[in-house]
Design a protein around this motif. Sequence first.
Motif, PDB file in Angstrom:
ATOM      1  N   VAL A  21       1.028  -1.113  -0.053  1.00  0.00           N
ATOM      2  CA  VAL A  21       0.147  -0.011  -0.103  1.00  0.00           C
ATOM      3  C   VAL A  21       0.786   1.246  -0.190  1.00  0.00           C
ATOM      4  O   VAL A  21       0.532   2.157  -0.619  1.00  0.00           O
ATOM      5  CB  VAL A  21      -1.010   0.195   1.111  1.00  0.00           C
ATOM      6  N   VAL A  22       1.889   1.090   0.857  1.00  0.00           N
ATOM      7  CA  VAL A  22       2.878   2.519   0.740  1.00  0.00           C
ATOM      8  C   VAL A  22       3.431   2.553  -0.232  1.00  0.00           C
ATOM      9  O   VAL A  22       3.841   3.716  -1.085  1.00  0.00           O
ATOM     10  CB  VAL A  22       3.748   2.441   1.977  1.00  0.00           C
ATOM     11  N   ARG A  23       4.170   1.431  -1.096  1.00  0.00           N
ATOM     12  CA  ARG A  23       4.974   1.448  -2.202  1.00  0.00           C
ATOM     13  C   ARG A  23       4.020   2.124  -3.273  1.00  0.00           C
ATOM     14  O   ARG A  23       4.635   2.797  -4.292  1.00  0.00           O
ATOM     15  CB  ARG A  23       5.514   0.027  -2.323  1.00  0.00           C
ATOM     16  N   GLN A  24       2.788   1.710  -3.584  1.00  0.00           N
ATOM     17  CA  GLN A  24       1.913   2.171  -4.254  1.00  0.00           C
ATOM     18  C   GLN A  24       1.564   3.570  -4.240  1.00  0.00           C
ATOM     19  O   GLN A  24       0.691   4.090  -5.031  1.00  0.00           O
ATOM     20  CB  GLN A  24       0.693   1.140  -4.288  1.00  0.00           C
ATOM     21  N   GLY A  25       1.954   4.299  -3.083  1.00  0.00           N
ATOM     22  CA  GLY A  25       1.754   5.648  -2.949  1.00  0.00           C
ATOM     23  C   GLY A  25       0.115   5.964  -2.596  1.00  0.00           C
ATOM     24  O   GLY A  25      -0.359   7.035  -2.455  1.00  0.00           O
ATOM     25  N   LYS A  26      -0.612   4.890  -2.005  1.00  0.00           N
ATOM     26  CA  LYS A  26      -1.922   4.960  -1.347  1.00  0.00           C
ATOM     27  C   LYS A  26      -1.926   5.435   0.053  1.00  0.00           C
ATOM     28  O   LYS A  26      -3.117   5.986   0.420  1.00  0.00           O
ATOM     29  CB  LYS A  26      -2.597   3.565  -1.751  1.00  0.00           C
ATOM     30  N   ALA A  27      -1.003   5.104   0.631  1.00  0.00           N
ATOM     31  CA  ALA A  27      -0.964   5.701   2.122  1.00  0.00           C
ATOM     32  C   ALA A  27       0.717   5.916   2.352  1.00  0.00           C
ATOM     33  O   ALA A  27       1.436   5.252   1.816  1.00  0.00           O
ATOM     34  CB  ALA A  27      -1.390   4.554   3.186  1.00  0.00           C
ATOM     35  N   LEU A  28       0.643   7.113   3.111  1.00  0.00           N
ATOM     36  CA  LEU A  28       2.172   7.536   3.401  1.00  0.00           C
ATOM     37  C   LEU A  28       2.646   6.711   4.829  1.00  0.00           C
ATOM     38  O   LEU A  28       3.883   6.604   4.767  1.00  0.00           O
ATOM     39  CB  LEU A  28       2.180   8.833   3.803  1.00  0.00           C
TER      40      LEU A  28
END
Length: 239
Positions: A46-53
């Motif tokens: 999720v973080v790598r996909q930029g959906k959450a910081l």
Amino acid sequence: LSRKHIMESINGSLTRLGTDYVDLYQAHRFDASTPLEETMHAFADVVRQGKALYIGVSEWTADQIREAHKWSKELGFQLISSQPQYNMLWRVIEEEVVPTSEELGLSQIVWSPLAEGLLTGKYLPGHEFPAGSRAASEGVSKFIRSKMNDDLLTRIQNLKPVAEQLGLTMPQLGLAWVLQNKNVAAPIIGASRPEQIAENIKAGGVEIPAELMAKIDEILGDHINRDPKQTLADQPGER
């Protein structure tokens, strides 16, 4: 907290919010039926996909936070927050969760800082519940039902002189008390009117002297719950 549900949930949230990402994505309660490795790998994606910081947790024990933090470091993302219940009456995070969080670099975003309204002082011993209050609703919580007795309500009324000495309302005292814990980044507040928000934020920056903190403990006495095992006891065994 399976990969399926984490991915479905973040995508659904972003769609409903109409945004590309959220600043903080938190795991609500520990999921004993899903391997922690699966959960943390999904959060990393999720973080790598930029959906959450950043990633956080809610109502996890100190041991669960430590294990999750280890996974987050290995997978290259930051675990930054814990969202537990915390207030004058419910202090179960103080012995284990707070020290562990301080060590690992997490802080607390606490819910129910006013004990679902009990600490506002609006409930009076020997009186009917105020119309429109949480306790008067059909959906009254287990917490309020278990705590609503005249001895506790009397003790809460005895906190009013403490609030007055500090120039605070009872809700402000409850919020200021939570913020005395240096590991608390913020309390989650609820308001039915804009004026309540304006009043609540006045609790920020208030310093309660040690003698008044001790006085609060003395007034509330045995009604304070400090048992760190309570967090684990309240977790769902299955989902």
